[in-house]
Design a protein around this motif. Structure first.
Motif, PDB file in Angstrom:
ATOM      1  N   THR A   1      10.788  -3.452   9.722  1.00  0.00           N
ATOM      2  CA  THR A   1       9.615  -4.557   9.428  1.00  0.00           C
ATOM      3  C   THR A   1       8.814  -4.169   8.258  1.00  0.00           C
ATOM      4  O   THR A   1       8.937  -5.289   7.360  1.00  0.00           O
TER       5      THR A   1
ATOM      6  N   TYR B   1       4.871  -8.353   9.690  1.00  0.00           N
ATOM      7  CA  TYR B   1       4.148  -7.566  10.752  1.00  0.00           C
ATOM      8  C   TYR B   1       3.771  -8.343  11.925  1.00  0.00           C
ATOM      9  O   TYR B   1       3.959  -8.012  13.087  1.00  0.00           O
TER      10      TYR B   1
ATOM     11  N   MET C   1       2.840   0.331  12.662  1.00  0.00           N
ATOM     12  CA  MET C   1       3.342  -0.622  11.612  1.00  0.00           C
ATOM     13  C   MET C   1       2.300  -1.118  10.717  1.00  0.00           C
ATOM     14  O   MET C   1       2.770  -1.666   9.649  1.00  0.00           O
ATOM     15  N   VAL C   2       1.210  -1.173  11.122  1.00  0.00           N
ATOM     16  CA  VAL C   2       0.286  -1.755  10.326  1.00  0.00           C
ATOM     17  C   VAL C   2      -0.168  -0.718   9.165  1.00  0.00           C
ATOM     18  O   VAL C   2      -0.655  -1.313   8.144  1.00  0.00           O
TER      19      VAL C   2
END
Lengths: 191, 191, 191, 191
Positions: free
Chosen positions: D92, D46, D21-22
């Motif tokens: 996200t 996030y 996700m980062v």
């Protein structure tokens, strides 16, 4: 040589393969619901591959659970299987982004075929390493699923020359075949 | 200090390295078979590196299996090895995308060389931590493979100045050297 | 509640963080040696962060090795640490791609600082969960390194306002501080 | 069939999901502090998802700790949960990059809802596999959190049609609900 690290390494690689496939779901540039529509084939392709990788993990898990010894040949046969599985993200994305066109669908099937053959090779290597009276040998038996699957993938690849959806139907059926629980290993273990 | 987490962490890093290399196989924009052709060198480069990372994992697995204690020096020597292995995805992609040109081939060999040296350093750190009567010390013996490999990589790097394919041939031969099963560790353990 | 899965999950996340940082080393479009030159700051930045993540893994490994029980607070304190570590790939790439400019260097230090504080919080949560007579409590003692590090990062951030290289020197020194083996935990365990 | 590999595989997949996700925090092209401002919504998004994935990992960890046997149905129910969690990086990023616009917020809630339902299905499969006198069955009890969460996500999705921030408030509240320590499992285990 213990099987612990073989399982841990395979779990790691399979976990990464199943997860990086989702990176091909590219985030749309705008925020309308309509902007999700072009992603539908990519998502469908992802669902199919997620299922296949899940099946491989389940079967790998089952197969290794009956085994006590691994050999050098097993380590290489396992890496060979992981190699073909590692190509799933590529073929999944190519097939999805091209709306299940014939050539990507055939190449997708080719990688399925190679992975199925690699799985059979690994099974043989495990039986050979496990020695006489191998539980796995008895559990596998005639192994009609393991032998039918490559034939189905071949048929699916051939059918894409006619209609690409026919190939996809075969791939989905071959996956469903594995979702039917396989009682062989539990049965032999419990006898 | 136990070796369990050292193995688990190394398995995780090596599993990720071997898998993210496949992200360099960029999905073609179109769906013809011809659009796969430009990917051939990238795929070949990936196969070679997959083999090398697999060899490192196998050898790491073998080497650690004989060990009971790890020290602080071992943890750092292991991270040092993982650092060089982490550069494989970069050099693999650079060499593949440039069709095995001389400079990327030489840099690829340089990273192979550094990883081989890091592996030797880790081996020494493990022997030192394991103390007198180390099984690993006896198993490694004269370690001709471990010493020959860096020399081969050096030769490969030098040969790329003449012809880049000559360097690649050397890298492939050095990999095949490791595929020949190594009976030393099993032999000493079983004596 | 056992600590096994906490260690396994942390190893997984840290292994991924340390490996995806290398994805920022973008493959150059051409194959000359000169095309590698612009990557030098990105590589340097990667080396520093690889060292830091390695230090966190080593210390995490050490700290958990003395612990027998984990609590719900420990799980959350551990996730909090992993959150700050997960920002390392971002700050590493930003600092490297901008040739160690002042603002990215300060932000890099800020994430170092937050991770160091998160580590101290995790240490306290572990000591609290471990109860009276905690080996970790005695091992940590006055913990001058754990307390000095945040002060160093703060100093480094402040110095970037003057010269950004001064901040980087501080970050490197703070890393070297941790490379000096820490005998506290082994000593208390062996007493 | 042991639960060890199920835990290891789930830990691997969850660790990768939480970390990739980062990658959506794209490194800005310049080095001013102002260039970080557009990343604020992506970072907030996030943080929320990191919290959710952390909650799922914690709950998964807790739930599995009470279990001794897993069945084929459990393996598939677990993969089903991992599938929905694997869509978190996509939703996200989409929600963050579009500054929490209504449609991406609703889709984000939809994936939260599906993951919550998948978790309930896994819980039932585990109770069924565990047999009579399952500790998990007693521990779960009326499970008001597990049943309230899907209702909250539904409410959140509906509220985005009115104001998208209202949906986000609901998602945050539903996350906070899980941060309150859940003593049920420990209590039943210790009785």
């Amino acid at each position: 040589m213990g099987k612990g690290r073989l399982e841990a390494f395979s779990d790691g690689v399979i976990a990464i393969i199943i997860t990086i496939m989702v990176l091909e779901l590219k985030v749309p540039g705008e925020h309308s619901l309509a902007s999700l529509a072009p992603l539908a084939p990519v998502l469908l392709s992802y669902v199919l591959s997620f299922g296949y990788v899940g099946i491989y993990w389940n079967n790998h898990h089952h197969m290794l659970s009956t085994i006590h010894k691994v050999s050098g040949a097993v380590l290489w046969a396992n890496l060979h299987l992981l190699f073909w599985l590692s190509l799933f993200p590529f073929t999944t994305a190519w097939m999805g982004e091209n709306h299940f066109a014939a050539v990507p669908t055939a190449v997708y099937g080719l990688v399925l075929l190679m992975a199925a053959l690699a799985y059979l090779i690994l099974q043989q290597a495990l039986i050979a390493a496990d020695g006489q009276g191998s539980v796995l040998r008895r559990a596998v038996g005639s192994d009609w699923k393991g032998k039918l699957s490559p034939a189905l993938y071949l048929a699916g690849i051939a059918l894409t020359l006619w209609r690409s959806w026919a190939g996809q139907v075969i791939y989905v059926l071959a996956a469903l075949l594995w979702l039917i629980p396989d009682r062989r290993i539990e049965k032999v273990v419990h006898d």
